[in-house]
Enzyme design. Structure first.
Site, PDB file in Angstrom:
ATOM      1  N   HIS A 127      -2.703   2.378   0.346  1.00 24.08           N
ATOM      2  CA  HIS A 127      -2.525   1.974   1.745  1.00 24.08           C
ATOM      3  C   HIS A 127      -2.919   3.068   2.738  1.00 24.08           C
ATOM      4  CE1 HIS A 127      -0.978  -1.592   0.073  1.00 24.08           C
ATOM      5  NE2 HIS A 127       0.275  -1.226  -0.099  1.00 24.08           N
ATOM      6  N   GLU A 161      -1.075 -10.444   0.425  1.00 25.51           N
ATOM      7  CA  GLU A 161      -1.871  -9.546   1.255  1.00 25.51           C
ATOM      8  C   GLU A 161      -3.338  -9.976   1.144  1.00 25.51           C
ATOM      9  OE1 GLU A 161      -0.623  -5.449  -0.122  1.00 25.51           O
ATOM     10  OE2 GLU A 161       0.812  -6.714  -1.155  1.00 25.51           O
ATOM     11  N   HIS A 178       1.350  -6.549   5.339  1.00 24.11           N
ATOM     12  CA  HIS A 178       2.148  -6.381   4.126  1.00 24.11           C
ATOM     13  C   HIS A 178       3.537  -7.014   4.264  1.00 24.11           C
ATOM     14  CE1 HIS A 178       3.618  -4.477   0.491  1.00 24.11           C
ATOM     15  NE2 HIS A 178       2.478  -3.881   0.297  1.00 24.11           N
TER      16      HIS A 178
HETATM   17  C1  GLA Z   1       1.053  -3.203  -2.697  1.00 21.97           C
HETATM   18  C2  GLA Z   1       0.798  -2.607  -4.025  1.00 21.97           C
HETATM   19  C3  GLA Z   1       2.081  -2.500  -4.788  1.00 21.97           C
HETATM   20  C4  GLA Z   1       3.117  -1.701  -4.022  1.00 21.97           C
HETATM   21  C5  GLA Z   1       3.257  -2.271  -2.627  1.00 21.97           C
HETATM   22  C6  GLA Z   1       4.107  -1.396  -1.751  1.00 21.97           C
HETATM   23  O1  GLA Z   1       1.430  -4.513  -2.798  1.00 21.97           O
HETATM   24  O2  GLA Z   1      -0.153  -3.314  -4.755  1.00 21.97           O
HETATM   25  O3  GLA Z   1       1.844  -1.891  -6.029  1.00 21.97           O
HETATM   26  O4  GLA Z   1       2.734  -0.362  -3.951  1.00 21.97           O
HETATM   27  O5  GLA Z   1       2.028  -2.412  -2.005  1.00 21.97           O
HETATM   28  O6  GLA Z   1       5.323  -1.083  -2.310  1.00 21.97           O
END
Ligand code: GLA
Length: 366
Positions: free
Chosen positions: A125, A330, A194
């Protein structure tokens, strides 16, 4: 039309067309001393709150089949909750590159870039301080809010000054998210929201009984670090086949290597559909009757079953969020695309505009 006819038509229009209302209030101060706002957008029976800190969706109030409202996303009660956030990214816009880049390294135009790693040796991220940690500038719209963040050339190791806009608007029961971005040097980006959904209401328990359809014939399996292997196998005959609505928990404990690696679902699905808006997923909560339809222009969606929620974050209703208390959808380009030339490209060049739309529509099952 006669005068009376015109008046009658206007009265009918006023009675049938409901327009969004937007209000804002001071919500405190961000890490860099910048003012943070909380925006409330209402249209009909949907109310959404959004903050310009990290462009988070803070709450979405939606009615169930009896008309009873609940907040269907996980969130914190105040800005302090978001400031203290460690790794869940509840409701944030993640960037400059949502999801993972292997070892935080990629090559663009023959030059190698290093993003600070923050997830088992990989960049997640956007690196250690992503767009979710920034106070965005904001502008109230008639039916929502437009947020803008200018990411400096070299911020978190990424090349080019990137100007990113996220527009949240409400149209009846649909929350539209429109992303756009420009750059002054070749760069890569992947912006998504997210939010963790729980159609039974945040804090109401796990989401394993909610039924999901994902419009994907293929998905991107991952290695132990959750980096795509590059293969795009069919979902047929696997616990990743959600072409027909299936309870999230129906096969989550199956003896499947991919589910074991991720502790549940945490995978990018390759959406059926082109560059125009297409349905990514539909979810129905049999108990409350609430439904969510996700439509997007993106080629993929990360279906994440909240595997890493570990009780360390206390939600707006006072309950700690634990494993499977919410799911994310997402909409995105595939994780680690800068290292996979065969994946749809995440590159942006000066003079181009990246545009992407995702729509979350809330309804009630008959
Ligand atoms: C995304 C990632 C997950 C996790 C979340 C945040 O969905 O793919 O593995 O890291 O973000 O917790």
């Amino acid at each position: 039309m006669t005068k009376i006819g015109t008046l009658a038509a206007l009265a009918l229009l006023a009675a049938t067309s409901v327009h969004a209302a937007v209000t804002s209030k001071d919500w405190g101060t961000g890490p860099d001393g910048k003012a943070v706002e909380l925006y409330t957008v209402t249209d009909g029976d949907l109310t959404v709150t959004i903050t310009n800190f990290g462009a988070h969706i803070v709450s979405i109030e939606a009615p169930d089949r009896a008309g009873k409202k609940a907040d269907v996303v996980l969130g914190y009660k105040d800005l302090d909750g978001y400031l203290a956030e460690k790794k869940a990214y509840l409701g944030a816009v993640v960037g400059r590159y949502g999801n993972r880049i292997a070892k935080g390294v990629f090559t663009l135009d023959g030059k190698t870039y290093q993003i600070p790693t923050n997830n088992n040796g990989n960049a997640l991220h956007g690196g250690t301080v992503g767009f979710d940690r920034k106070v965005w500038s904001s502008k109230t719209l008639a039916d929502g809010v437009e947020l803008t963040y200018v990411s400096a050339d070299g911020e978190m190791g990424f090349p080019g000054t990137l100007t990113a806009h996220v527009k949240y608007t409400l149209e009846g029961r649909s929350l539209h998210i429109e992303y756009s971005a420009t750059t002054d040097k070749d760069t890569v980006l992947n912006l998504t929201n997210h939010s963790y959904f729980n159609l039974g209401g945040e804090g109401s328990g796990d989401i394993l009984g909610e039924k999901i359809m994902i419009n994907a014939d293929r998905y991107t399996p991952v290695d132990a670090g959750l980096i795509p292997t590059g293969k795009l196998p069919s979902v047929k005959g696997t616990p990743f086949d959600f072409l027909k609505p299936t309870a999230i928990g129906a096969r989550i404990e199956a003896n499947d290597e991919q589910l074991k690696i991720a502790g549940g679902y945490d995978h990018n699905f390759v959406l059926n559909g082109g560059k125009e808006l297409h349905v990514a997923a539909k979810v129905e909560d049999p108990k409350s009757g609430r439904t969510l339809t996700v439509t997007t222009t993106e080629p993929g969606v990360q279906f994440y079953s909240g595997n890493f929620l570990d009780g360390s974050a206390t939600g707006v209703g006072g309950k700690p969020y634990v494993k499977h208390d919410g799911f994310c959808l997402e909409t995105q380009h595939f994780p680690d695309s800068p290292n996979h030339p065969a994946f749809p490209s995440t590159e942006l060049k000066p003079g181009q505009v990246m545009r992407s739309t995702t729509i979350f529509t809330f309804g009630v099952a008959k």
